[in-house]
Design an enzyme around this catalytic site. Sequence first.
Site, mmCIF file in Angstrom:
data_model
loop_
_atom_site.group_PDB
_atom_site.id
_atom_site.type_symbol
_atom_site.label_atom_id
_atom_site.label_comp_id
_atom_site.label_asym_id
_atom_site.label_seq_id
_atom_site.Cartn_x
_atom_site.Cartn_y
_atom_site.Cartn_z
ATOM 1 N N GLN A 173 -49.739 60.275 6.811
ATOM 2 C CA GLN A 173 -48.873 59.728 7.853
ATOM 3 C C GLN A 173 -49.040 60.536 9.139
ATOM 4 O OE1 GLN A 173 -44.172 59.196 8.743
ATOM 5 N NE2 GLN A 173 -44.858 58.389 6.778
ATOM 6 N N TYR A 219 -34.542 64.247 8.852
ATOM 7 C CA TYR A 219 -34.050 63.389 9.919
ATOM 8 C C TYR A 219 -32.520 63.432 9.962
ATOM 9 C CZ TYR A 219 -38.782 61.293 9.880
ATOM 10 O OH TYR A 219 -40.141 61.077 9.920
ATOM 11 N N SER A 228 -45.237 56.287 15.516
ATOM 12 C CA SER A 228 -45.284 56.212 16.974
ATOM 13 C C SER A 228 -46.407 55.321 17.498
ATOM 14 C CB SER A 228 -45.402 57.610 17.582
ATOM 15 O OG SER A 228 -45.047 57.606 18.943
ATOM 16 N N PRO A 229 -46.592 54.117 16.960
ATOM 17 C CA PRO A 229 -47.647 53.239 17.474
ATOM 18 C C PRO A 229 -47.395 52.777 18.905
ATOM 19 C CG PRO A 229 -46.228 52.027 15.966
ATOM 20 C CD PRO A 229 -45.838 53.477 15.856
ATOM 21 N N ALA A 261 -46.063 54.854 21.094
ATOM 22 C CA ALA A 261 -45.979 56.116 21.843
ATOM 23 C C ALA A 261 -44.565 56.358 22.359
ATOM 24 C CB ALA A 261 -46.982 56.134 22.994
ATOM 25 N N ASP A 285 -39.336 53.938 5.611
ATOM 26 C CA ASP A 285 -39.775 55.331 5.644
ATOM 27 C C ASP A 285 -38.716 56.203 6.301
ATOM 28 O OD1 ASP A 285 -42.236 57.319 5.551
ATOM 29 O OD2 ASP A 285 -41.304 57.555 7.528
ATOM 30 N N GLU A 299 -39.031 41.574 17.572
ATOM 31 C CA GLU A 299 -40.193 41.532 18.459
ATOM 32 C C GLU A 299 -41.415 42.172 17.805
ATOM 33 O OE1 GLU A 299 -41.823 43.377 22.700
ATOM 34 O OE2 GLU A 299 -39.691 43.542 22.199
ATOM 35 N N ASN A 300 -41.232 43.362 17.261
ATOM 36 C CA ASN A 300 -42.382 44.117 16.774
ATOM 37 C C ASN A 300 -43.031 43.507 15.545
ATOM 38 O OD1 ASN A 300 -42.101 45.973 18.853
ATOM 39 N ND2 ASN A 300 -40.866 47.386 17.653
ATOM 40 N N TRP A 304 -36.612 57.714 11.998
ATOM 41 C CA TRP A 304 -36.634 58.995 12.711
ATOM 42 C C TRP A 304 -35.921 58.836 14.055
ATOM 43 C CZ3 TRP A 304 -40.704 60.461 16.636
ATOM 44 C CH2 TRP A 304 -40.531 61.773 17.103
#
Length: 335
Positions: free
Chosen positions: A177, A54, A206-207, A209, A49, A295-296, A21
């Site tokens: 979701q 989009y 959006s974990p 934010a 996803d 990183e994530n 997105w």
Amino acid sequence: MEFRRLGRSGLKISEITYGNWITHGSQVEEDAAQACVRGALDAGITTFDTADVYAAGRAEEVLGRALAGQRRESLEIFTKVFWPASGTGPNDRGLGRKHILESIDASLRRLGTDYVDLYQAHRFDHGTPLEETMEAFADVVRSGKALYIGVSEWTAEQIRQAHELARDLRISLISSQPEYSMLWRVIESQVVPTCEELGVSQIVWSPIAQGVLTGKYRPGQAPPAGSRATDEAGGAGAIRRWLEDDDLLGRIQQLRALADQAGLTMAQLAVAWVLQNSNVAAAIIGASRPEQVAENVQAAGVTLEPELMKAIDETLGDKVERDPAITATRSPVFD
């Protein structure tokens, strides 16, 4: 990478899921998008996803090209239907039978695949009988174009009604979701308990934010150059709500010490936080650079101690949004 079962189904997905997105087809060039997808695959991510809306379909196209040549059976590809991806006619939106059946075919063409693993209703359609919507989804599943059904930003009662119809139609509605983060917890009081009862998992978006929980936005300072907050074509509007509160931004800076205590970056802490919820099957991450993916994904498999979770709650305090009624406002009522 760690994997979690989606609902009570037999489908396992990577608990860090890659989403595109406001990145693919809009915020980043295709070569950068391709590099991010390669980085996700290299990190062990198997679940991707997207949605037809989009970048007006371009995000699906970019993802399809990026995944071309990969073993399809080793991937889980998710997309969504509801908003207009193209066209302005009255049937180019919503969850009517015509729009669903036409949209799945268009999504498969753009993605370059014969089927998606999960087809999701991007919002609830107040103008179409739920029975019609679920019967159309059942036909999509029986045709082999999707394996499972999910929803996005539906209320607990809407999920319950759809789940009952899906069961009668002998198809599997296995996922929800919603937006979910340390700051946005509107699903906790109603959606999560209902889904736990029904055997439906959360795949949360959006974990971090919209990047606010990385700590790069500081109170009283202009957003960093090149950040999402400075890109009107790439999500500045979505992040603006968080940046107008200096007290909130100050509290987020206080999370840095907690992240250090856990041996995590702030972004990793934010992703790991949502994964502590047992009803969450996956956290969707986006990226404009492969380094962000690398990183994530380090948040996979991390366990946060109860004392740390409590300290996060105490730090953020009343800045956390918890009102479950907000979810109902996210599905428009079309004329």
